[in-house]
Design an enzyme around this catalytic site. Structure first.
Site, short mmCIF file in Angstrom:
data_model
loop_
_atom_site.label_atom_id
_atom_site.label_comp_id
_atom_site.label_asym_id
_atom_site.label_seq_id
_atom_site.Cartn_x
_atom_site.Cartn_y
_atom_site.Cartn_z
N PRO A 111 31.09 -54.20 26.72
CG PRO A 111 31.98 -56.27 26.14
CD PRO A 111 31.98 -55.26 27.19
CB THR A 112 27.07 -56.49 28.12
OG1 THR A 112 27.02 -55.49 29.20
CG2 THR A 112 27.99 -57.66 28.27
CB CYS A 113 22.73 -54.64 25.30
SG CYS A 113 23.41 -55.06 23.68
CG ASP A 114 22.83 -54.43 32.15
OD1 ASP A 114 22.88 -53.06 32.63
OD2 ASP A 114 22.26 -55.06 32.60
CG ASN A 172 24.21 -58.96 25.62
OD1 ASN A 172 24.68 -57.50 25.72
ND2 ASN A 172 23.07 -58.94 25.60
#
Ligand SMILES: *Cc1c(COP(=O)(O)O)cnc(C)c1O
Length: 377
Positions: free
Chosen positions: A323-326, A367
């Site tokens: 789910p993270t923005c990476d 995050n």
């Protein structure tokens, strides 16, 4: 496999968010299987695999010893009830003040793989026992440990000779055949090397007494793996082959094999989408990813079994992501993961075989996602 106890816990407690649930009964079964498979070897549980206090207490009570990599891990093992004699400082890369602290705590068994580290141990823990780690090929391992630890056997002779000359007790040899080692014969080459070092040092009047055979024992993920008994048989034969009737004291350090199949992660589907109208693969986003504890999916090395409430429906390969923005937070893409076509937002899934190397790999709050919660039952 999710045991009935784990399924009941999730069904009745309804824990919020992604979490790991560990069944202590499985850990106990695994410990007993190792003890039966290698009755003459001392078991030093590799604490880093899962340092939950409940697990350490259970194992201490069953008579396990502990392989620790830091002062904090040593303190956890002591808190769990292990005596200092049952703890090794198995990291070959230690600060001198940490060696001194371990020495103060009564730890007397240290790993080294070079003369520089021997010098530190001699200064900070005079008279301690040291074993020298030798390199292995790591072949057959799904999570190899590379060349970071250990030296070639010829150098081990010098390292242990130096230790002896500085008043340390040159105790033996250690190695690690690579984690998730699926070849039961993988110990043979390293034991041959160990026997050679024993022989060379004996000629110099230094008697080694210990072989630390490390971890590497696998967890069953998607493919079957040999039993602890099969490893035990193969290792015992290799010991016989290389040491004849003068088999030394031995240690094993299972981490993954002790706790991997004792844990299950409950996670949730957050989004199912495609990148274009003609995209072949769906993207399935979970509320857990590489930074939430599934770091061993790096290079798609470890492929966990996944159970969904829609198993039995038609399956199609998906890209599975966290789910993270990476953008590194993708679990399986090179080899997409088959999941039911009906899988949808909000579905709860189980990621099996996640008892080892998950909680400790989870980021503190990348995050803003909380670290992986664990329940040990
Ligand atoms: C990590 C580690 C282990 C445990 O390895 P597994 O493959 O999980 O069994 C054992 N010994 C040492 C020195 C380690 O670093």
């Amino acid at each position: 496999m999710a045991t009935q106890r784990i399924l009941d816990f999730i069904a009745t407690r309804r824990p919020n968010g992604p979490c790991l649930v560990v069944d202590l009964d499985v850990v106990e079964t695994n410990f007993n299987a190792f003890r039966k498979a290698l009755p003459d070897s001392a078991i030093f549980y590799a604490v880093k695999a899962n340092p939950a206090p409940e697990i350490l207490r259970l194992l201490a009570g069953l008579g396990s010893s502990f392989d620790c990599a830091s002062v904090a891990e040593i303190e956890m093992a002591l808190d769990a009830g292990a005596t200092p004699r049952r703890i090794s400082f198995g990291n070959t890369i230690k600060k001198e003040r940490d060696i001194a602290r371990a020495h103060e705590l009564g730890i007397s068994l240290f790993a080294v793989d070079c003369v520089e580290e021997v010098e530190k141990v001699a200064r900070a823990a005079p008279g301690a026992r040291v074993f020298c780690r030798v390199l292995t090929s790591g072949e057959g391992a799904e999570w190899p440990l590379s060349r970071k630890f250990g030296c070639v056997p010829a150098m081990a002779v010098d390292v242990l000779t130096h230790a002896h000359s500085l008043g340390l007790v040159a105790t033996g040899i250690s190695f690690h055949v690579g984690s998730q080692q699926t070849d039961t014969e993988a110990w043979d080459g390293a034991l041959a090397d160990a026997a050679q070092v024993f022989g060379t040092l004996a000629e110099r009047g230094i008697t080694l007494t210990l072989v630390n055979m490390g971890g590497g024992f696998p967890t069953r993920y998607l493919k079957d793996v040999p039993s602890a008994e099969a490893y035990g048989r193969s290792i015992f034969e290799a010991l016989r082959r290389h040491f004849g009737n003068r088999i030394p004291e031995t240690i094993i350090e299972p981490g993954r094999g002790m706790v991997g199949d004792a844990g299950v992660i409950k996670a949730e589907v957050v989004l199912v989408s495609r990148k274009s109208a003609t995209d072949e693969n769906r993207w399935v986003f979970l509320d857990i990813g590489k930074f939430g504890g599934l770091a061993e999916t790096m290079d798609e090395a470890i492929r966990y079994p996944i159970v969904t409430p829609r198993d039995g429906d038609r399956m199609e390969p998906c890209v599975l992501a966290g789910p993270t923005c990476d953008s590194a937070d993708v679990l399986y893409e090179k080899k997409p993961y088959p999941l039911p076509i009906s899988l949808t937002v909000g579905d709860e899934i189980l990621i099996e075989g996640t008892g080892a190397y998950t909680t400790t790999y989870s980021a503190v709050a990348f995050n803003g996602f909380e670290p992986l919660k664990a329940y040990v039952i």
